[in-house]
Design a protein around this motif. Sequence first.
Motif, PDB file in Angstrom:
ATOM      1  N   LEU A   1       8.804   7.409  13.244  1.00 20.20           N
ATOM      2  CA  LEU A   1      10.267   7.457  13.146  1.00 20.20           C
ATOM      3  C   LEU A   1      10.919   7.006  14.453  1.00 20.20           C
ATOM      4  N   GLU A   2      10.372   7.460  15.572  1.00 17.26           N
ATOM      5  CA  GLU A   2      10.919   7.046  16.870  1.00 17.26           C
ATOM      6  C   GLU A   2      10.792   5.553  17.069  1.00 17.26           C
ATOM      7  N   GLN A   3       9.651   4.972  16.661  1.00 15.99           N
ATOM      8  CA  GLN A   3       9.450   3.536  16.771  1.00 15.99           C
ATOM      9  C   GLN A   3      10.427   2.761  15.881  1.00 15.99           C
ATOM     10  N   ALA A   4      10.612   3.268  14.658  1.00 14.65           N
ATOM     11  CA  ALA A   4      11.542   2.618  13.740  1.00 14.65           C
ATOM     12  C   ALA A   4      12.975   2.694  14.261  1.00 14.65           C
ATOM     13  N   LEU A   5      13.363   3.832  14.797  1.00 14.93           N
ATOM     14  CA  LEU A   5      14.709   3.977  15.350  1.00 14.93           C
ATOM     15  C   LEU A   5      14.895   3.101  16.578  1.00 14.93           C
ATOM     16  N   ALA A   6      13.865   3.040  17.431  1.00 14.44           N
ATOM     17  CA  ALA A   6      13.946   2.218  18.626  1.00 14.44           C
ATOM     18  C   ALA A   6      14.073   0.741  18.248  1.00 14.44           C
ATOM     19  N   ALA A   7      13.346   0.297  17.251  1.00 10.57           N
ATOM     20  CA  ALA A   7      13.417  -1.106  16.802  1.00 10.57           C
ATOM     21  C   ALA A   7      14.768  -1.404  16.189  1.00 10.57           C
TER      22      ALA A   7
END
Length: 101
Positions: free
Chosen positions: A92-98
């Motif tokens: 989720l953090e990776q998706a939000l960061a992207a």
Amino acid sequence: MNTTPEPVALRLLDREFHIACAPEELEGLLESAQFLDRKMRELKANARTPGFDRIAVLAAISITHELLQTRKQKQQADPELTEDLALLRRKLEQALAAHVK
């Protein structure tokens, strides 16, 4: 809330027992007594010597075994769940960061 224990009559294998119980715990106590009575009747039907004390001890051992098995399964599942949740959080953090870039 009234927490003064009150006497409650419970029946196990057609024997009556009186136990003091706080009103807010009555439902759980009755459910527990019904469970124990069913387990004792099940054991009595299969016992060679169906004495009340022996049936009570066998029921206690059987229920304790079930409880310990359930606890062991839960302890094994907890780390897996924690690991799965951590992986999901990273995704989720990776998706939000992207998405923010």
